[in-house]
Write a protein that holds these residues in place. Structure first.
Motif, PDB file in Angstrom:
ATOM      1  N   ILE A 160      -8.342  10.465   3.515  1.00 45.38           N
ATOM      2  CA  ILE A 160      -8.144  11.078   2.581  1.00 45.38           C
ATOM      3  C   ILE A 160      -8.772  12.762   3.272  1.00 45.38           C
ATOM      4  CG2 ILE A 160      -7.372  11.884   0.923  1.00 45.38           C
ATOM      5  CD1 ILE A 160      -6.723   9.866  -0.527  1.00 45.38           C
TER       6      ILE A 160
ATOM      7  N   LEU B  60       1.262  -1.795  -0.063  1.00 46.78           N
ATOM      8  CA  LEU B  60      -0.012   0.158   0.074  1.00 46.78           C
ATOM      9  C   LEU B  60       1.113   1.567  -0.119  1.00 46.78           C
ATOM     10  CD1 LEU B  60      -3.011   0.981  -0.350  1.00 46.78           C
ATOM     11  CD2 LEU B  60      -2.522   1.558   3.156  1.00 46.78           C
TER      12      LEU B  60
ATOM     13  N   ILE C 151      -6.722   8.817  -7.231  1.00 52.87           N
ATOM     14  CA  ILE C 151      -6.628   9.584  -5.508  1.00 52.87           C
ATOM     15  C   ILE C 151      -6.779  10.870  -6.093  1.00 52.87           C
ATOM     16  CG2 ILE C 151      -5.906  10.382  -3.336  1.00 52.87           C
ATOM     17  CD1 ILE C 151      -3.617   7.907  -3.652  1.00 52.87           C
TER      18      ILE C 151
ATOM     19  N   TRP D 241      -7.051  -0.660   0.895  1.00 57.48           N
ATOM     20  CA  TRP D 241      -7.320   0.800   0.184  1.00 57.48           C
ATOM     21  C   TRP D 241      -7.971   2.000   0.333  1.00 57.48           C
ATOM     22  CZ3 TRP D 241      -4.060   3.556  -2.976  1.00 57.48           C
ATOM     23  CH2 TRP D 241      -4.966   4.319  -4.125  1.00 57.48           C
TER      24      TRP D 241
ATOM     25  N   GLU E 136      -0.120   4.348  -2.788  1.00 55.78           N
ATOM     26  CA  GLU E 136      -0.387   5.715  -1.520  1.00 55.78           C
ATOM     27  C   GLU E 136      -0.023   6.513  -2.850  1.00 55.78           C
ATOM     28  OE1 GLU E 136      -1.357   4.209   2.863  1.00 55.78           O
ATOM     29  OE2 GLU E 136       0.954   5.462   1.768  1.00 55.78           O
TER      30      GLU E 136
ATOM     31  N   PHE F 104      -7.612   3.559   3.693  1.00 51.61           N
ATOM     32  CA  PHE F 104      -6.227   5.079   2.935  1.00 51.61           C
ATOM     33  C   PHE F 104      -7.379   5.936   2.882  1.00 51.61           C
ATOM     34  CE2 PHE F 104      -4.313   6.604  -0.522  1.00 51.61           C
ATOM     35  CZ  PHE F 104      -3.191   7.242   0.428  1.00 51.61           C
TER      36      PHE F 104
END
Length: 220
Positions: free
Chosen positions: A219, A160, A170, A212, A164, A215
């Motif tokens: 954000i 990961l 993203i 994921w 990232e 994560f």
């Protein structure tokens, strides 16, 4: 007639004693059967099955003066930050199985000290190692005495680290996550693996996709 009775009684006693001894042996076997790996990477206790001993034991490498001090410290979870462990990825292709497994443990433990440049390198090399050597990766987890699902989750976290950085979706919010394509390829490549290895790859992909998802939730 009396002799026949004595013989029957003697036979019954022998049978009962034998059953008791077998129960005791089974109890001792269960007490000694310590198959759960230590997630902290310590040397495993031996497992006694009949007179055979199975042991996840890296004493030889730990006591070898040629083994880097940092590798020993990482194995024992006493290491501090360093970028040197990135060099250990080459050891995962060593001809000696014990050496491969020792450094796989060392690299797994190194996630705990990952930060900065080492974190980036660990994620990149971890992702590439699994992508290029999926069967070798799965083979480590065939050794269930030494490696377990906790370790598999750590490797999902390691990979990961790279996604990232490299997944541009993203910010745009468009396109499918790169981890999806990564996992799809790993699962396809594992079609001819053993059932246990297929399971390892699928579990790894599930862990990675869950990491994921977590994560993305954090954000801003």
């Amino acid at each position: 007639m009396r002799n026949v009775v004595y013989i029957l009684i003697f036979g019954i006693l022998i049978f009962l004693i034998s059953c008791k001894q077998n129960d005791k042996k089974n109890e001792m076997y269960n007490e000694n059967r310590e198959l759960v790996p230590n997630p902290e990477g310590q040397i495993m206790d031996k497992v006694t099955v009949a007179d055979n001993e199975i042991k996840c034991n890296f004493d030889k490498l730990l006591n070898d003066p040629k083994t880097p001090k940092l590798a020993q410290e990482l194995f024992n979870n006493t290491a501090k930050y360093s970028e040197e462990p990135l060099l250990y990825f080459g050891k995962l292709k060593d001809k000696d199985k014990a050496t491969r497994e020792f450094y796989f443990r060392v690299l797994t433990n190194s996630y705990k000290i990952s930060d900065g440049a080492y974190s980036e390198g660990l994620g990149n090399l971890g992702k590439e190692f699994i992508e290029d050597n999926p069967k070798d990766f799965a083979l480590f987890f065939d050794n269930k005495v030494c490696f377990n699902e906790t370790d598999l989750k750590v490797w999902a976290k390691i990979v990961l680290l790279e996604f990232e950085i490299i997944d541009e979706n993203i910010e745009t919010g468009k396109g499918k996550p790169l981890v999806n394509g990564y996992c799809k390829k790993l699962i396809k490549d594992s079609e001819n693996y053993s059932e246990s290895q297929k399971t390892t790859i699928k579990k790894f992909c599930n862990f990675l996709q869950n990491e994921w998802g977590d994560f993305l939730k954090h954000i801003d």
